[in-house]
Scaffold this motif. Structure first.
Motif, PDB file in Angstrom:
ATOM      1  N   ASN A 291      -6.004 -13.348   4.583  1.00 40.22           N
ATOM      2  CA  ASN A 291      -5.504 -14.698   4.875  1.00 40.22           C
ATOM      3  C   ASN A 291      -4.125 -14.904   4.252  1.00 40.22           C
ATOM      4  OD1 ASN A 291      -8.815 -15.977   4.252  1.00 40.22           O
ATOM      5  ND2 ASN A 291      -7.908 -15.400   6.220  1.00 40.22           N
ATOM      6  N   LYS A 292      -4.012 -14.479   3.003  1.00 40.54           N
ATOM      7  CA  LYS A 292      -2.710 -14.641   2.331  1.00 40.54           C
ATOM      8  C   LYS A 292      -1.658 -13.779   3.021  1.00 40.54           C
ATOM      9  CE  LYS A 292      -4.824 -15.476  -2.217  1.00 40.54           C
ATOM     10  NZ  LYS A 292      -4.688 -16.925  -2.266  1.00 40.54           N
ATOM     11  N   TRP A 293      -2.042 -12.601   3.410  1.00 40.62           N
ATOM     12  CA  TRP A 293      -1.137 -11.663   4.078  1.00 40.62           C
ATOM     13  C   TRP A 293      -0.635 -12.286   5.386  1.00 40.62           C
ATOM     14  CZ3 TRP A 293      -0.441  -8.525   8.385  1.00 40.62           C
ATOM     15  CH2 TRP A 293       0.231  -7.312   8.204  1.00 40.62           C
ATOM     16  N   ASP A 294      -1.558 -12.915   6.117  1.00 38.82           N
ATOM     17  CA  ASP A 294      -1.147 -13.557   7.376  1.00 38.82           C
ATOM     18  C   ASP A 294      -0.131 -14.671   7.118  1.00 38.82           C
ATOM     19  OD1 ASP A 294      -2.579 -11.962   9.061  1.00 38.82           O
ATOM     20  OD2 ASP A 294      -4.308 -13.296   9.206  1.00 38.82           O
ATOM     21  N   ARG A 295      -0.357 -15.367   6.024  1.00 36.98           N
ATOM     22  CA  ARG A 295       0.550 -16.485   5.710  1.00 36.98           C
ATOM     23  C   ARG A 295       1.909 -15.976   5.254  1.00 36.98           C
ATOM     24  NH1 ARG A 295       0.303 -20.533   1.201  1.00 36.98           N
ATOM     25  NH2 ARG A 295      -1.628 -19.590   0.484  1.00 36.98           N
ATOM     26  N   TRP A 296       1.910 -15.048   4.304  1.00 38.46           N
ATOM     27  CA  TRP A 296       3.175 -14.651   3.678  1.00 38.46           C
ATOM     28  C   TRP A 296       3.875 -13.510   4.413  1.00 38.46           C
ATOM     29  CZ3 TRP A 296       5.006 -18.000   0.430  1.00 38.46           C
ATOM     30  CH2 TRP A 296       4.140 -18.767  -0.349  1.00 38.46           C
ATOM     31  N   ILE A 297       3.096 -12.564   4.923  1.00 39.93           N
ATOM     32  CA  ILE A 297       3.718 -11.399   5.544  1.00 39.93           C
ATOM     33  C   ILE A 297       3.889 -11.613   7.053  1.00 39.93           C
ATOM     34  CG2 ILE A 297       3.574  -8.909   5.908  1.00 39.93           C
ATOM     35  CD1 ILE A 297       3.812  -9.591   2.986  1.00 39.93           C
ATOM     36  N   ARG A 298       2.800 -11.991   7.710  1.00 38.91           N
ATOM     37  CA  ARG A 298       2.904 -12.136   9.163  1.00 38.91           C
ATOM     38  C   ARG A 298       3.799 -13.324   9.528  1.00 38.91           C
ATOM     39  NH1 ARG A 298      -2.312 -14.067  12.165  1.00 38.91           N
ATOM     40  NH2 ARG A 298      -1.581 -15.992  11.195  1.00 38.91           N
ATOM     41  N   ASP A 299       3.489 -14.518   9.002  1.00 36.23           N
ATOM     42  CA  ASP A 299       4.223 -15.708   9.428  1.00 36.23           C
ATOM     43  C   ASP A 299       5.614 -15.784   8.802  1.00 36.23           C
ATOM     44  OD1 ASP A 299       1.914 -16.217  10.744  1.00 36.23           O
ATOM     45  OD2 ASP A 299       1.230 -17.812   9.406  1.00 36.23           O
ATOM     46  N   ASP A 300       5.655 -15.568   7.480  1.00 32.90           N
ATOM     47  CA  ASP A 300       6.934 -15.789   6.788  1.00 32.90           C
ATOM     48  C   ASP A 300       7.885 -14.613   6.893  1.00 32.90           C
ATOM     49  OD1 ASP A 300       6.191 -18.263   6.051  1.00 32.90           O
ATOM     50  OD2 ASP A 300       6.632 -18.010   3.920  1.00 32.90           O
ATOM     51  N   TRP A 301       7.366 -13.425   7.083  1.00 33.68           N
ATOM     52  CA  TRP A 301       8.276 -12.278   7.146  1.00 33.68           C
ATOM     53  C   TRP A 301       8.376 -11.727   8.563  1.00 33.68           C
ATOM     54  CZ3 TRP A 301       7.715  -6.781   7.859  1.00 33.68           C
ATOM     55  CH2 TRP A 301       8.894  -6.065   7.577  1.00 33.68           C
ATOM     56  N   TYR A 302       7.258 -11.278   9.110  1.00 30.23           N
ATOM     57  CA  TYR A 302       7.357 -10.601  10.405  1.00 30.23           C
ATOM     58  C   TYR A 302       7.869 -11.551  11.494  1.00 30.23           C
ATOM     59  CZ  TYR A 302       6.430  -7.918  14.521  1.00 30.23           C
ATOM     60  OH  TYR A 302       6.599  -7.266  15.702  1.00 30.23           O
ATOM     61  N   ARG A 303       7.225 -12.711  11.610  1.00 25.27           N
ATOM     62  CA  ARG A 303       7.615 -13.609  12.696  1.00 25.27           C
ATOM     63  C   ARG A 303       8.945 -14.304  12.445  1.00 25.27           C
ATOM     64  NH1 ARG A 303       1.603 -16.210  14.007  1.00 25.27           N
ATOM     65  NH2 ARG A 303       0.789 -14.343  15.048  1.00 25.27           N
ATOM     66  N   SER A 304       9.220 -14.606  11.171  1.00 22.45           N
ATOM     67  CA  SER A 304      10.451 -15.353  10.872  1.00 22.45           C
ATOM     68  C   SER A 304      11.647 -14.459  10.629  1.00 22.45           C
ATOM     69  CB  SER A 304      10.237 -16.230   9.630  1.00 22.45           C
ATOM     70  OG  SER A 304       9.122 -17.035   9.796  1.00 22.45           O
ATOM     71  N   TYR A 305      11.420 -13.186  10.398  1.00 21.75           N
ATOM     72  CA  TYR A 305      12.524 -12.308  10.013  1.00 21.75           C
ATOM     73  C   TYR A 305      12.646 -11.129  10.975  1.00 21.75           C
ATOM     74  CZ  TYR A 305      15.339  -9.299   6.888  1.00 21.75           C
ATOM     75  OH  TYR A 305      16.299  -8.493   6.357  1.00 21.75           O
ATOM     76  N   VAL A 306      11.606 -10.308  11.026  1.00 21.68           N
ATOM     77  CA  VAL A 306      11.710  -9.086  11.839  1.00 21.68           C
ATOM     78  C   VAL A 306      11.850  -9.431  13.325  1.00 21.68           C
ATOM     79  CG1 VAL A 306      10.590  -6.920  12.471  1.00 21.68           C
ATOM     80  CG2 VAL A 306      10.424  -7.764  10.139  1.00 21.68           C
ATOM     81  N   GLU A 307      11.013 -10.346  13.797  1.00 17.96           N
ATOM     82  CA  GLU A 307      11.112 -10.699  15.220  1.00 17.96           C
ATOM     83  C   GLU A 307      12.472 -11.293  15.552  1.00 17.96           C
ATOM     84  OE1 GLU A 307       6.548 -11.388  16.751  1.00 17.96           O
ATOM     85  OE2 GLU A 307       7.775 -13.140  16.343  1.00 17.96           O
ATOM     86  N   GLN A 308      13.015 -12.040  14.609  1.00 18.50           N
ATOM     87  CA  GLN A 308      14.317 -12.675  14.863  1.00 18.50           C
ATOM     88  C   GLN A 308      15.447 -11.643  14.930  1.00 18.50           C
ATOM     89  OE1 GLN A 308      14.116 -15.845  15.745  1.00 18.50           O
ATOM     90  NE2 GLN A 308      11.944 -15.548  15.269  1.00 18.50           N
ATOM     91  N   LEU A 309      15.225 -10.495  14.297  1.00 13.92           N
ATOM     92  CA  LEU A 309      16.255  -9.458  14.370  1.00 13.92           C
ATOM     93  C   LEU A 309      16.443  -8.976  15.806  1.00 13.92           C
ATOM     94  CD1 LEU A 309      15.467  -7.257  11.209  1.00 13.92           C
ATOM     95  CD2 LEU A 309      17.368  -8.864  11.512  1.00 13.92           C
TER      96      LEU A 309
END
Lengths: 572, 352
Positions: A291-309
């Motif tokens: 759950n924490k991983w989904d919040r911090w890694i999936r939402d805050d990093w992958y979706r907000s950072y990697v996808e935006q690249l």
């Protein structure tokens, strides 16, 4: 009232002046000592605008508050109020994070050695100073725990233990990626993955668990550390934007970001996941690690950072990210935990048997947990008393999966495990096991990177456990009691005599697995080498041909080919 | 309650229990200091605790750390200590104090109307050359920070990083001073200073020397060259003899504070590098070879540093500072630094 003589200095204008300090060299060009495959554009932007006149008092203020907090925590008797199980895991956690801080600082130095853009250099350097601060804070915290917490055993020889423990040495391996090799790849590993993705887990989510367990000083320390991380994340983003100005860099970024992601995931997720899920006795938190991983890694990093690249031309398919999450769902944390905890005689911390409350929480957050893992943990509890005269390790090591050559943790996901046969530097065929095709891809596409005596058990194959414990100095100052214990009680502690009575001999899962599969030797230990490594120790190691199947004919061309997308990992 | 009883018992035996000390720390004195506890072996190596070798290496064969990163050799780099035991907290305390003193001097000079009393010819000097030493400091920062990663112990790495940070602070302080004076006197720009740094003949040997520092690939050489040659000769001449003495004579209340703080930081580096010199020269196994190497480096760098210093004579004249006296002072002091490091015999009359 301010006098006319007290004028406020514009930060922007001050920075504009300071930014003029660089100049084009006419007499001598700087000579780098590290090589990079990246090319650099003419211009870059410094997002930090860090001026020492502002920076120094700011950091001092934060230091004063934190070190004052150490004193306050002592007066509040926090050492005896914090949960003891939680305090135990601070031993490996803090010491490996100190190594991580050192890696982050040294990363800045290697990046500065190749980046010519003056605008970025100031930010990098300030980050190195920050990292020196973080080492001081966290070693200060380690010292505080050593002096004040109930059982300091393990702290006392912590740096040596950390460098050689099965779990933390794999952390040394992972964090070394961040300051060794291509400096920009190292920078992506540290700034774009470790700091941007995982400091939220390590320095925000984890201290929250600490606070729930009564450890306010750990939470205070890491909050102070995290207050610097925002600037470090900016450094990573500025580096990324700068590199993206040149099209030649795009395939390199795509390759390096994916490899960095996988290497960091492979170690951080099982390590931090196990800390959060197993070392907390406070079960008020309803979030699992996933759950924490989904919040911090999936939402805050992958979706907000990697996808935006993607908008900037970086085409990174979601495959590796999805694969990492899939491994967590498949039980990466829970499958890694039993062997890691059964290794307690070789750990430098203690861990007590899980309680009914723990069982309930784990079943609730991971439905089906009990059916799959419950029996192992009941056995752990049953064998915690030395009077039982048996070791869980004896049962688990026999038939344990081999250790992964790249990430150095156990290959616990059966359907992901793979291997390859390659020649060592003497032309002898040996087998390397991997926890996943991704770890194999990373090894194959980075020839010469992975050195040292990597498989933990190879060197100890056939050795009595008692001998290994003594050799590892894992005995307390009374000369007989083990540092690691399977419970937190002061009575009934295991001694070296108890271990001797168990008469247990260590075997290497890599050697055993290779034999069972009819493969060439799974051992990569060479007793004649100074550091026991078939591939030598890194000092004086010469690049070798490890291309048994001719996948990597020449290190430099293969690196370039892999980087340019010539070796699609999916093909593995 | 049980925990409280354990806690009380723990306090009684705290000092005796070996588990309450970092046993890996080999203290210089009777007991480990905070500096030693928080610094030592935070950079593990194959010589200290990484018993299985380095796990990650470069494609060219260099390990995570490389013993060949310096031509110097000693029995163990981990034995070296910063004599001042500088760690992050005192670093921030001292650095913040430097900036507070400069800020207070600037505000105080304005509030008390002292700027009006500065010799106009000194203002002209500051307009022309006051910010140029910032490029010198920044240039040293530029190479120093790049070589910090390769150093072979935590103590050395941290020292190099903090030295670089001091250089950057010193460079920025000079630029900010120029910015402040620009507000009061006008026509003091960084662009003009940069242009003069790049074109004024008197500064070119200094610029060439600083640019050449950027070619150093050996971190040990960088310590020796900055600490025993460039800082004592050029740093001392520019900061103490030119900026500080010139400003004091001209009634400038700000520049001496800027220069004095830089000198205070400079003495830390001087003490550290002279200790480093003694460390490598007295090494039981490699001391003689190290001595030969240090002499080679001295012969390689000192003539160029002296030539750069000599070329600054017209700059000193422009600041109203007697160059010959200044040169004699820094030359004598450098001899003392070399003696302190154990590289030469102690000269008579040294003041450093």
């Amino acid at each position: 009232m301010a006098t006319p003589t007290h004028r406020r200095r514009s930060v922007t204008r001050t920075h504009e002046r300071i930014a003029q300090l660089g100049w084009d060299r006419d007499y001598h060009e700087p000579v780098p000592i590290y090589d990079t495959r990246y090319v650099f554009p003419d211009s870059a932007k410094d997002p930090m605008k860090q001026i020492m006149r502002e920076y120094l008092p700011m950091q001092l203020e934060k230091d004063d508050r934190l070190y004052g907090g150490f004193d306050a925590a002592l007066r509040a008797d926090m050492p005896t109020k914090a949960d003891e199980r939680w305090l135990e895991v601070m031993k490996p956690l803090i010491l490996i994070l100190v190594f991580a801080e050192g890696a982050a600082g040294r990363c800045m130095s290697v990046v500065m050695d190749v980046v010519p853009n003056e605008e970025l250099l100031n930010g990098y350097h300030v980050q190195f100073v920050d990292e020196v601060r973080h080492i001081g804070l966290q070693m200060g915290l380690a010292r505080w725990y050593t002096k004040n917490t109930p059982d300091p055993a393990g702290w006392h020889n912590g740096q040596e233990f950390m460098s050689n423990n099965l779990i933390t040495r794999a952390g040394v391996n992972m964090f070394s990626h961040a300051f060794t090799g291509d400096p920009i790849a190292a920078g992506i590993t540290m700034m774009s993955v470790i700091e941007t993705a995982f400091t939220n887990i390590a320095f925000v989510a984890l201290p929250d668990v600490g606070a729930r367990n009564g450890d306010f000083i750990q939470a205070t320390t890491y909050s102070s550390v995290q207050s610097d991380e925002a600037r470090h994340i900016s450094n990573g983003y500025a580096t990324m934007l700068t590199m993206l100005q040149r099209d030649e860099n795009v395939p390199l970024i795509e390759n390096d970001l994916q490899q960095a992601w996988w290497s960091v995931h492979a170690w951080v997720d099982p390590f931090v996941g196990a800390i959060m899920e197993y070392f907390s006795t406070d079960r008020s938190d309803e979030e699992s690690y996933l759950n924490k991983w989904d919040r911090w890694i999936r939402d805050d990093w992958y979706r907000s950072y990697v996808e935006q690249l993607g908008k900037l031309g970086v085409d990174i398919p979601p495959t590796l990210f999805d694969r990492a999450r899939e491994r967590l769902v498949d039980g990466l944390v829970h499958k890694t935990a039993p062997l890691a905890f059964a290794m307690w005689p070789l750990n430098f911390w203690r861990f007590d048997p899980l309680t009914e409350k723990d069982f309930e929480w784990l079943e609730k957050t991971t439905p089906g947990w009990y059916d799959e893992y419950g029996a192992t943990w009941e056995a752990y509890a049953a064998l915690a008393d030395p009077a039982e005269g048996a070791l869980l390790l004896a049962g688990l090591l026999e038939g344990a999966p081999p250790m992964c050559w790249s990430c150095m943790l156990a290959c616990v996901i059966d359907h992901d495990m793979c291997h390859r046969v390659c020649e060592d530097r003497h032309g002898v065929e040996r087998t390397r096991f991997y926890c996943s095709p991704e770890c194999r891809w990373i090894d194959e596409s980075n020839p010469g990177r992975y050195t040292g005596d990597r498989n933990y058990f190879d060197r100890h194959h056939g050795k009595a456990l008692s001998e290994l414990i003594i050799e590892s100095k894992l005995i307390r100052s009374d000369g007989k009691t083990l540092v690691g214990q399977p419970h937190l009680k002061q009575e009934g502690m295991w001694t070296i005599d108890h271990i001797r009575a168990c008469d247990f001999t260590v075997t290497s899962p890599n050697i055993v697995s290779a034999e069972a599969m009819g493969l060439p030797s799974g051992s990569w230990h060479d007793p004649s080498d100074l550091h026991g490594a078939v591939q030598a120790d890194g000092n004086g190691f010469k690049p070798i041909r490890v291309d048994h199947d001719d996948r990597v004919a020449n290190p430099l061309t293969s690196m370039a080919a892999a980087a340019a997308g010539g070796k699609n990992w999916v093909a593995l | 309650m049980a925990r409280q009883e354990r806690g009380g018992g723990r306090r009684e035996r705290r000092e005796e229990l070996p588990e309450r000390q970092f046993q890996w720390v080999v203290p210089k004195g009777r007991k480990a200091t905070v500096y030693e506890d928080i610094t030592l072996d935070t950079q593990p190596s194959v010589h200290r605790f990484l018993h299985n070798g380095y796990f990650v290496s470069y494609p060219d064969g260099r390990g995570t750390w490389d013993d060949d990163s310096t031509a110097l050799d000693v029995l163990g780099w981990h034995a070296f200590r910063d004599p001042a035991e500088l760690w992050e907290r005192p670093y921030y305390q001292q650095g913040a104090q430097c900036e507070r003193e400069i800020e207070a001097a600037t505000q105080g000079a304005r509030a008390d109307g002292l700027l009006a009393g500065i010799d106009p010819s000194w203002i002209e000097f500051l307009r022309r050359d006051g910010q140029i030493p910032a490029f010198l400091e920044h240039g040293i920062w530029s190479i120093t920070t790049r070589r910090s990663r390769a150093a072979l112990s935590d103590v050395l790495t941290h020292a190099i990083v903090l030295y670089a940070a001091m250089k950057q602070r010193q460079a920025q302080a000079l630029v900010i001073e120029g910015m402040d004076l620009d507000a009061d006197f006008g026509d003091i720009t960084i662009e003009a200073a940069k242009d003069r740094w790049r074109t004024e003949p008197a500064w070119q040997p200094t610029r060439a020397l600083i640019e050449r520092l950027g070619t150093i690939t050996d971190w040990g050489e960088l310590l020796v060259v900055t600490g025993l040659i460039v800082e004592p000769l050029l740093g001392g001449a520019v900061r103490r003899e030119l900026l500080m003495r010139g400003a004091l004579a001209a009634g400038d209340p700000i520049t001496p504070v800027v220069a004095r703080n830089a000198q205070r930081e400079g003495r830390w580096w001087q003490d550290l590098t002279t200790a480093f010199g003694r460390f490598v020269l007295t090494d039981a196994a490699h001391g003689d070879a190290n001595r030969e190497l240090l002499h080679v480096w001295r012969e390689d760098w000192e003539p160029e540093a002296l030539a750069a210093l000599d070329a600054l004579e017209p700059i000193f004249a422009g600041g109203g500072v007697d160059f010959t006296t200044a040169r004699d002072r820094v030359r004598t002091d450098q001899e003392a630094v070399l003696a302190e490091a154990g590289l030469v015999d102690a000269p008579a009359g040294a003041t450093a």
